[in-house]
Motif scaffolding. Sequence first.
Motif, PDB file in Angstrom:
ATOM      1  N   GLN A 146       0.843  -1.194   0.000  1.00 25.38           N
ATOM      2  CA  GLN A 146       0.000   0.000   0.000  1.00 25.38           C
ATOM      3  C   GLN A 146       0.887   1.257   0.000  1.00 25.38           C
ATOM      4  OE1 GLN A 146      -3.299   0.480   0.080  1.00 25.38           O
ATOM      5  NE2 GLN A 146      -3.126   2.698   0.335  1.00 25.38           N
ATOM      6  N   HIS A 147       1.874   1.221   0.885  1.00 22.53           N
ATOM      7  CA  HIS A 147       2.785   2.352   0.968  1.00 22.53           C
ATOM      8  C   HIS A 147       3.546   2.548  -0.349  1.00 22.53           C
ATOM      9  CE1 HIS A 147       5.379   5.306   2.697  1.00 22.53           C
ATOM     10  NE2 HIS A 147       6.346   4.745   2.023  1.00 22.53           N
ATOM     11  N   LEU A 148       3.957   1.431  -0.918  1.00 30.05           N
ATOM     12  CA  LEU A 148       4.710   1.479  -2.165  1.00 30.05           C
ATOM     13  C   LEU A 148       3.889   2.142  -3.274  1.00 30.05           C
ATOM     14  CD1 LEU A 148       7.346   0.410  -3.508  1.00 30.05           C
ATOM     15  CD2 LEU A 148       6.015  -1.575  -4.193  1.00 30.05           C
ATOM     16  N   MET A 149       2.596   1.811  -3.313  1.00 34.36           N
ATOM     17  CA  MET A 149       1.720   2.398  -4.336  1.00 34.36           C
ATOM     18  C   MET A 149       1.637   3.913  -4.154  1.00 34.36           C
ATOM     19  SD  MET A 149       0.918   0.059  -6.331  1.00 34.36           S
ATOM     20  CE  MET A 149       2.513  -0.633  -5.944  1.00 34.36           C
ATOM     21  N   GLU A 150       1.492   4.347  -2.900  1.00 27.08           N
ATOM     22  CA  GLU A 150       1.409   5.794  -2.646  1.00 27.08           C
ATOM     23  C   GLU A 150       2.715   6.470  -3.045  1.00 27.08           C
ATOM     24  OE1 GLU A 150      -1.377   6.505  -2.231  1.00 27.08           O
ATOM     25  OE2 GLU A 150      -2.317   4.843  -1.162  1.00 27.08           O
ATOM     26  N   TRP A 151       3.797   5.792  -2.730  1.00 23.91           N
ATOM     27  CA  TRP A 151       5.119   6.323  -3.058  1.00 23.91           C
ATOM     28  C   TRP A 151       5.273   6.499  -4.573  1.00 23.91           C
ATOM     29  CZ3 TRP A 151       9.287   8.739  -1.594  1.00 23.91           C
ATOM     30  CH2 TRP A 151      10.495   8.560  -2.287  1.00 23.91           C
ATOM     31  N   GLU A 176      -0.404  16.652  -4.786  1.00 29.02           N
ATOM     32  CA  GLU A 176       0.723  16.185  -3.980  1.00 29.02           C
ATOM     33  C   GLU A 176       0.276  15.946  -2.543  1.00 29.02           C
ATOM     34  OE1 GLU A 176       4.895  17.689  -2.159  1.00 29.02           O
ATOM     35  OE2 GLU A 176       4.231  18.687  -3.981  1.00 29.02           O
ATOM     36  N   LEU A 177      -0.574  16.833  -2.053  1.00 29.62           N
ATOM     37  CA  LEU A 177      -1.058  16.674  -0.685  1.00 29.62           C
ATOM     38  C   LEU A 177      -1.934  15.434  -0.548  1.00 29.62           C
ATOM     39  CD1 LEU A 177      -1.841  20.381   0.209  1.00 29.62           C
ATOM     40  CD2 LEU A 177       0.047  18.981   1.043  1.00 29.62           C
ATOM     41  N   ASP A 178      -2.716  15.142  -1.574  1.00 27.55           N
ATOM     42  CA  ASP A 178      -3.522  13.927  -1.539  1.00 27.55           C
ATOM     43  C   ASP A 178      -2.632  12.696  -1.437  1.00 27.55           C
ATOM     44  OD1 ASP A 178      -5.827  15.322  -1.701  1.00 27.55           O
ATOM     45  OD2 ASP A 178      -6.152  15.005  -3.847  1.00 27.55           O
ATOM     46  N   VAL A 179      -1.568  12.714  -2.217  1.00 27.11           N
ATOM     47  CA  VAL A 179      -0.641  11.584  -2.207  1.00 27.11           C
ATOM     48  C   VAL A 179       0.002  11.451  -0.838  1.00 27.11           C
ATOM     49  CG1 VAL A 179       1.536  10.757  -3.120  1.00 27.11           C
ATOM     50  CG2 VAL A 179      -0.185  11.668  -4.672  1.00 27.11           C
ATOM     51  N   ALA A 180       0.434  12.583  -0.272  1.00 25.85           N
ATOM     52  CA  ALA A 180       1.065  12.562   1.052  1.00 25.85           C
ATOM     53  C   ALA A 180       0.085  12.016   2.084  1.00 25.85           C
ATOM     54  CB  ALA A 180       1.519  13.965   1.433  1.00 25.85           C
ATOM     55  N   SER A 181      -1.159  12.415   1.943  1.00 25.71           N
ATOM     56  CA  SER A 181      -2.139  11.973   2.919  1.00 25.71           C
ATOM     57  C   SER A 181      -2.383  10.470   2.818  1.00 25.71           C
ATOM     58  CB  SER A 181      -3.414  12.801   2.736  1.00 25.71           C
ATOM     59  OG  SER A 181      -4.540  12.001   2.752  1.00 25.71           O
ATOM     60  N   LYS A 182      -2.331   9.930   1.608  1.00 29.76           N
ATOM     61  CA  LYS A 182      -2.479   8.475   1.471  1.00 29.76           C
ATOM     62  C   LYS A 182      -1.264   7.752   2.049  1.00 29.76           C
ATOM     63  CE  LYS A 182      -5.205   8.626  -2.710  1.00 29.76           C
ATOM     64  NZ  LYS A 182      -4.928   8.456  -4.138  1.00 29.76           N
ATOM     65  N   MET A 183      -0.077   8.334   1.865  1.00 25.46           N
ATOM     66  CA  MET A 183       1.111   7.720   2.452  1.00 25.46           C
ATOM     67  C   MET A 183       0.971   7.673   3.973  1.00 25.46           C
ATOM     68  SD  MET A 183       4.136   9.426   0.167  1.00 25.46           S
ATOM     69  CE  MET A 183       5.510   8.803   1.070  1.00 25.46           C
ATOM     70  N   GLN A 184       0.424   8.761   4.501  1.00 29.93           N
ATOM     71  CA  GLN A 184       0.214   8.849   5.940  1.00 29.93           C
ATOM     72  C   GLN A 184      -0.731   7.736   6.414  1.00 29.93           C
ATOM     73  OE1 GLN A 184      -1.905  12.435   6.815  1.00 29.93           O
ATOM     74  NE2 GLN A 184      -1.416  12.406   8.982  1.00 29.93           N
ATOM     75  N   GLN A 185      -1.841   7.544   5.695  1.00 26.39           N
ATOM     76  CA  GLN A 185      -2.792   6.489   6.074  1.00 26.39           C
ATOM     77  C   GLN A 185      -2.139   5.113   6.038  1.00 26.39           C
ATOM     78  OE1 GLN A 185      -5.831   6.547   7.203  1.00 26.39           O
ATOM     79  NE2 GLN A 185      -6.507   8.649   6.881  1.00 26.39           N
TER      80      GLN A 185
END
Lengths: 388, 112
Positions: free
Chosen positions: A126-131, A147-156
């Motif tokens: 999951q993290h890899l996909m966000e990355w 970019e913020l959406d992506v960061a927020s998914k990495m956070q989740q």
Amino acid sequence: MEQTYKILVVDDEPDLEPLILQRMRRDIRARRYEFVFAHNGVEALERLNEDEDIDMVLSDINMPQMDGLTLLSQIPDVNPNIRSVIISAYGDMKNIRTAMNRGAFDFVTKPLDFSDLRVTIERTLQHLMEWREALSSRDQLVALQNELDVASKMQQSILPTEFPSGAAYQSFGHMVPARNVGGDFFDILPLDRGRIGLAIADVSDKGVPAALFMMSSRTLLKGAAIGTESPAEALREVNSLLFDDNEASMFVTVLYAVYDPATGEFTYSSGGHDAPLIVHADGSSTLLPLTGGVVLGIVPDFPFEQHTVTVAPGDTVILYTDGVTEAMNSNRDEFGIERLQQVFASSPPGDSRDANRTVFDAVASFAGDTPQSDDVTCVTLQRREPAS
Amino acid sequence: MEITTERKGEVLVALTEDRVDGSNAREFQEAVQAAIAGEDAPVVLDMERLVYISSAGLRVILMIARALQGESRNFAVCSLVGPVREVFEISGFDKIIQTHDTQEKAVAAVQG
């Protein structure tokens, strides 16, 4: 169709290959995972060089020719976008910590618990996909919002999905991210001798760089939590490691605590984070003292200190971020810890999940239509009343 | 975001007001940098009229402190009130950044 992820398993023990193929057969048949195997670091690097489709490495530490730690440090040269998970002996802190420092995303311990392994693999992928999405956003120079959406998914993707509980205690954690700003995370993890570690944290910035800082904070904290005896020691270590590689002056506030269900002892250390609140069974509450710390990543070798209290049966410990206390209503009043205490006074907590929900409901009803400006995060731990 | 400055002897005092959070931290940073750039005077950031600062705002203060340190210029903050004082205490920033109760004390402290 869902993507198949290719996972390289590196271990010198011949038993592991048939075991993984057997225990993961459903995921393999469903084409969710594909496994390839290597028996030492040298072989693993050869595999990675030949096969660009490998998404993730799951590696043992002790192996002939090239061990897992050396392998970790060489993987980025082959492919910087691979995520690695280390298999280690339980309590082998020195190696786990070295692995985390060398960029391992997570670790699992022997003997392998396959449901835990599956959760870890899923979280890593999951993290890899966000990355990957973050990378492609950067390449395309898309809007900041994206970019913020992506960061927020990495956070989740770094948050735990299961919460330890036992006959004598239960725990729960939840985060509601803000749309634009944020950097909260939490972790609840089993430690040795039946103890559990609870962490709650807030990174100072937003966007992808902050999300990456958050990821290393979480990884280092997890390593330090398992390897150290005390919360203060854990924070000292994470602080030093974050400080070593922090050009951007980012920092993270962390409250880290160790709870021992056998005695009810709760020991915590604050790295510039708000103090824990203890809510008693009758709804009255006590705000614990701060421990004189500073935010992590800024001051080298800071002597973090800790404080111990005994949690009484029926007590609930509340850890929270400033998204709770600084939530605002339309008059720009802050919610504040006193209001939270009043809420609990009139509705004492049920179980840890219920207490957690009370916090989020109270913040939401206070804020009304005022948009949420920061992540709201809360971790709750309850010492159960003895069964009568 | 407005930053007004005044001279107290050789010291440059920058007065902040209102709120600093994630939504205007960058603006705050640019405003302070512009206010203190192009000279070598010591700097005091007066926060008497600042009602709120988030961690994004603290980070800006840290970056300003580091930049000034790089230029060998003394730096202090002063007159923290209410929630701003609380944020400094909880985060331990009062241990990282030189902090004074009053502008007078801060000006005296940063002076050569």
